[in-house]
Design a protein around this motif. Structure first.
Motif, PDB file in Angstrom:
ATOM      1  N   HIS A 134     -11.871  40.665   9.856  1.00  0.00           N
ATOM      2  CA  HIS A 134     -11.170  39.600   9.143  1.00  0.00           C
ATOM      3  C   HIS A 134     -10.552  38.573  10.091  1.00  0.00           C
ATOM      4  O   HIS A 134      -9.976  37.582   9.625  1.00  0.00           O
ATOM      5  N   GLN A 135     -10.648  38.821  11.387  1.00  0.00           N
ATOM      6  CA  GLN A 135     -10.331  37.767  12.358  1.00  0.00           C
ATOM      7  C   GLN A 135     -11.622  36.974  12.473  1.00  0.00           C
ATOM      8  O   GLN A 135     -12.622  37.498  12.968  1.00  0.00           O
ATOM      9  N   PRO A 136     -11.644  35.727  11.994  1.00  0.00           N
ATOM     10  CA  PRO A 136     -12.919  35.006  11.842  1.00  0.00           C
ATOM     11  C   PRO A 136     -13.801  34.962  13.078  1.00  0.00           C
ATOM     12  O   PRO A 136     -15.028  34.950  12.952  1.00  0.00           O
ATOM     13  N   LEU A 137     -13.211  34.944  14.262  1.00  0.00           N
ATOM     14  CA  LEU A 137     -14.021  34.842  15.475  1.00  0.00           C
ATOM     15  C   LEU A 137     -14.664  36.165  15.868  1.00  0.00           C
ATOM     16  O   LEU A 137     -15.420  36.212  16.840  1.00  0.00           O
ATOM     17  N   ASP A 147     -19.867  39.268   1.753  1.00  0.00           N
ATOM     18  CA  ASP A 147     -18.983  38.157   1.401  1.00  0.00           C
ATOM     19  C   ASP A 147     -17.980  37.886   2.521  1.00  0.00           C
ATOM     20  O   ASP A 147     -17.597  36.739   2.755  1.00  0.00           O
ATOM     21  N   TRP A 148     -17.533  38.951   3.198  1.00  0.00           N
ATOM     22  CA  TRP A 148     -16.573  38.773   4.293  1.00  0.00           C
ATOM     23  C   TRP A 148     -17.174  37.896   5.388  1.00  0.00           C
ATOM     24  O   TRP A 148     -16.479  37.076   5.978  1.00  0.00           O
ATOM     25  N   LEU A 149     -18.463  38.086   5.645  1.00  0.00           N
ATOM     26  CA  LEU A 149     -19.125  37.284   6.677  1.00  0.00           C
ATOM     27  C   LEU A 149     -19.170  35.814   6.275  1.00  0.00           C
ATOM     28  O   LEU A 149     -18.918  34.927   7.092  1.00  0.00           O
ATOM     29  N   LYS A 150     -19.484  35.570   5.016  1.00  0.00           N
ATOM     30  CA  LYS A 150     -19.540  34.183   4.528  1.00  0.00           C
ATOM     31  C   LYS A 150     -18.171  33.523   4.632  1.00  0.00           C
ATOM     32  O   LYS A 150     -18.068  32.326   4.959  1.00  0.00           O
ATOM     33  N   GLU A 151     -17.123  34.287   4.340  1.00  0.00           N
ATOM     34  CA  GLU A 151     -15.771  33.744   4.444  1.00  0.00           C
ATOM     35  C   GLU A 151     -15.459  33.313   5.879  1.00  0.00           C
ATOM     36  O   GLU A 151     -14.898  32.241   6.116  1.00  0.00           O
ATOM     37  N   ALA A 152     -15.810  34.167   6.830  1.00  0.00           N
ATOM     38  CA  ALA A 152     -15.538  33.867   8.237  1.00  0.00           C
ATOM     39  C   ALA A 152     -16.285  32.623   8.687  1.00  0.00           C
ATOM     40  O   ALA A 152     -15.717  31.740   9.353  1.00  0.00           O
ATOM     41  N   LEU A 164     -14.923  29.233   7.665  1.00  0.00           N
ATOM     42  CA  LEU A 164     -13.703  28.785   8.345  1.00  0.00           C
ATOM     43  C   LEU A 164     -13.975  28.143   9.703  1.00  0.00           C
ATOM     44  O   LEU A 164     -13.069  27.568  10.316  1.00  0.00           O
ATOM     45  N   ARG A 165     -15.197  28.220  10.176  1.00  0.00           N
ATOM     46  CA  ARG A 165     -15.508  27.715  11.511  1.00  0.00           C
ATOM     47  C   ARG A 165     -15.160  26.238  11.725  1.00  0.00           C
ATOM     48  O   ARG A 165     -14.647  25.875  12.794  1.00  0.00           O
ATOM     49  N   PRO A 166     -15.420  25.338  10.767  1.00  0.00           N
ATOM     50  CA  PRO A 166     -15.072  23.934  11.012  1.00  0.00           C
ATOM     51  C   PRO A 166     -13.597  23.734  11.361  1.00  0.00           C
ATOM     52  O   PRO A 166     -13.276  22.924  12.239  1.00  0.00           O
ATOM     53  N   MET A 167     -12.707  24.456  10.705  1.00  0.00           N
ATOM     54  CA  MET A 167     -11.281  24.331  11.005  1.00  0.00           C
ATOM     55  C   MET A 167     -10.938  24.978  12.344  1.00  0.00           C
ATOM     56  O   MET A 167     -10.169  24.433  13.142  1.00  0.00           O
ATOM     57  N   ILE A 168     -11.510  26.145  12.587  1.00  0.00           N
ATOM     58  CA  ILE A 168     -11.205  26.882  13.817  1.00  0.00           C
ATOM     59  C   ILE A 168     -11.627  26.092  15.054  1.00  0.00           C
ATOM     60  O   ILE A 168     -10.903  26.024  16.050  1.00  0.00           O
ATOM     61  N   GLU A 217      -3.857  34.072   5.251  1.00  0.00           N
ATOM     62  CA  GLU A 217      -4.820  34.471   4.213  1.00  0.00           C
ATOM     63  C   GLU A 217      -5.743  35.573   4.694  1.00  0.00           C
ATOM     64  O   GLU A 217      -6.053  36.509   3.959  1.00  0.00           O
ATOM     65  N   ARG A 218      -6.183  35.491   5.958  1.00  0.00           N
ATOM     66  CA  ARG A 218      -7.053  36.522   6.515  1.00  0.00           C
ATOM     67  C   ARG A 218      -6.319  37.856   6.643  1.00  0.00           C
ATOM     68  O   ARG A 218      -6.904  38.922   6.421  1.00  0.00           O
ATOM     69  N   LEU A 219      -5.062  37.821   6.994  1.00  0.00           N
ATOM     70  CA  LEU A 219      -4.270  39.050   7.099  1.00  0.00           C
ATOM     71  C   LEU A 219      -4.087  39.694   5.726  1.00  0.00           C
ATOM     72  O   LEU A 219      -4.203  40.912   5.579  1.00  0.00           O
ATOM     73  N   ILE A 220      -3.802  38.877   4.724  1.00  0.00           N
ATOM     74  CA  ILE A 220      -3.636  39.391   3.365  1.00  0.00           C
ATOM     75  C   ILE A 220      -4.946  39.992   2.856  1.00  0.00           C
ATOM     76  O   ILE A 220      -4.968  41.101   2.301  1.00  0.00           O
ATOM     77  N   ALA A 221      -6.045  39.266   3.047  1.00  0.00           N
ATOM     78  CA  ALA A 221      -7.352  39.756   2.589  1.00  0.00           C
ATOM     79  C   ALA A 221      -7.698  41.083   3.249  1.00  0.00           C
ATOM     80  O   ALA A 221      -8.178  42.019   2.590  1.00  0.00           O
TER      81      ALA A 221
END
Length: 257
Positions: free
Chosen positions: A135-138, A204-209, A212-216, A239-243
């Motif tokens: 859940h840490q997008p990177l 779905d978790w992968l798609k979420e991460a 978020l790449r454009p912002m990161i 949001e990632r911590l909550i998810a």
């Protein structure tokens, strides 16, 4: 003089080790703490018994600590995976395994049972850690910059890299304990949010991460980050911590109910 040199070397080693911890220690403690609040009492007691004397929060950093033990080198590539567009492609993963495969395998092994207390404890600690990590997008990397580790930058006038900023840099800047952060974030957790995050798959978790790449990766040319970057991305981190906490609670309830 010798004493000061020893202190300096100790500090350097501690700093380097801290940069290797996904989410940082506070992040892992935090997700486990929030998950334990959300779990059923019956399953939480079973999980705590398996992990004893560690708490659910504490157990989340064990998999980072064992990086110093060569006998666990086989799990080194389990902390992350590569996804180009949000899909899981086994052909582009590390040969030693990855977070996607490891999470699915560990869940199946724990559900099947027939494990020794040591095996169950270690597999459970690994599962907790990896659900948190992904859940840490990177940790869902592009395959081009080692999850942002190769992007060198300054964060509040200190040398760092993009991965470290997301692992711990921004959270550490909040200057709060994991319980303080957790109690604040738990105020947002309601039935609608729980249903939203539970009605998803690891795909779905992968798609979420990836989404978020454009912002990161929205970085200034100077590669100098401070208040503005942290402000713009705080909601994403929270949001990632909550998810992660909602999904970790769900998985542990499924295994130990």
């Amino acid at each position: 003089m010798k004493f000061n040199k020893t202190l300096f070397l100790t500090f350097c080693m501690s700093f380097m080790i801290s940069q290797a911890f996904a989410w940082g220690q506070i992040g892992h403690y935090l997700i486990g703490y929030m998950a334990s609040i959300q779990m059923k009492n019956s399953s939480r007691k079973k999980v705590e018994k398996v992990l004893f004397p560690m708490s659910i929060g504490r157990s989340g950093i064990w998999m980072d600590e064992i990086k110093s033990d060569r006998s666990y080198d086989y799990v080194n590539s389990w902390h992350y995976l590569t996804s180009k567009d949000g899909e899981y492609d086994p052909e582009i993963q590390e040969k030693g395994g990855n977070a996607y495969e490891a999470i699915n395998t560990l869940k199946a092994e724990l559900k099947a049972g027939n494990l020794s207390p040591k095996e169950e404890g270690e597999k459970l600690k690994m599962l907790i850690h990896l659900v948190e990590d992904i859940h840490q997008p990177l940790h869902v990397g592009t395959g081009e910059d080692r999850g942002g580790n190769d992007i060198k930058l300054e964060f509040f006038w200190q040398q760092s890299n993009l991965h470290a900023v997301w692992d711990s840099g921004m959270i550490d800047r909040w200057d709060m304990s994991y319980t303080e952060i957790g109690n604040e974030l738990m105020r947002r957790v309601n039935s609608d949010l729980i249903n939203q995050y539970r009605n998803s798959t690891i795909n779905d978790w992968l798609k979420e991460a990836v989404a978020l790449r454009p912002m990161i990766y929205k970085l200034p040319e100077s590669k100098k980050l401070s208040y503005n970057y942290g402000y713009e991305n705080r909601e994403i981190v929270e949001e990632r911590l909550i998810a992660a906490s909602i999904r970790l609670a769900q998985i542990l309830d499924e295994i130990y109910s």
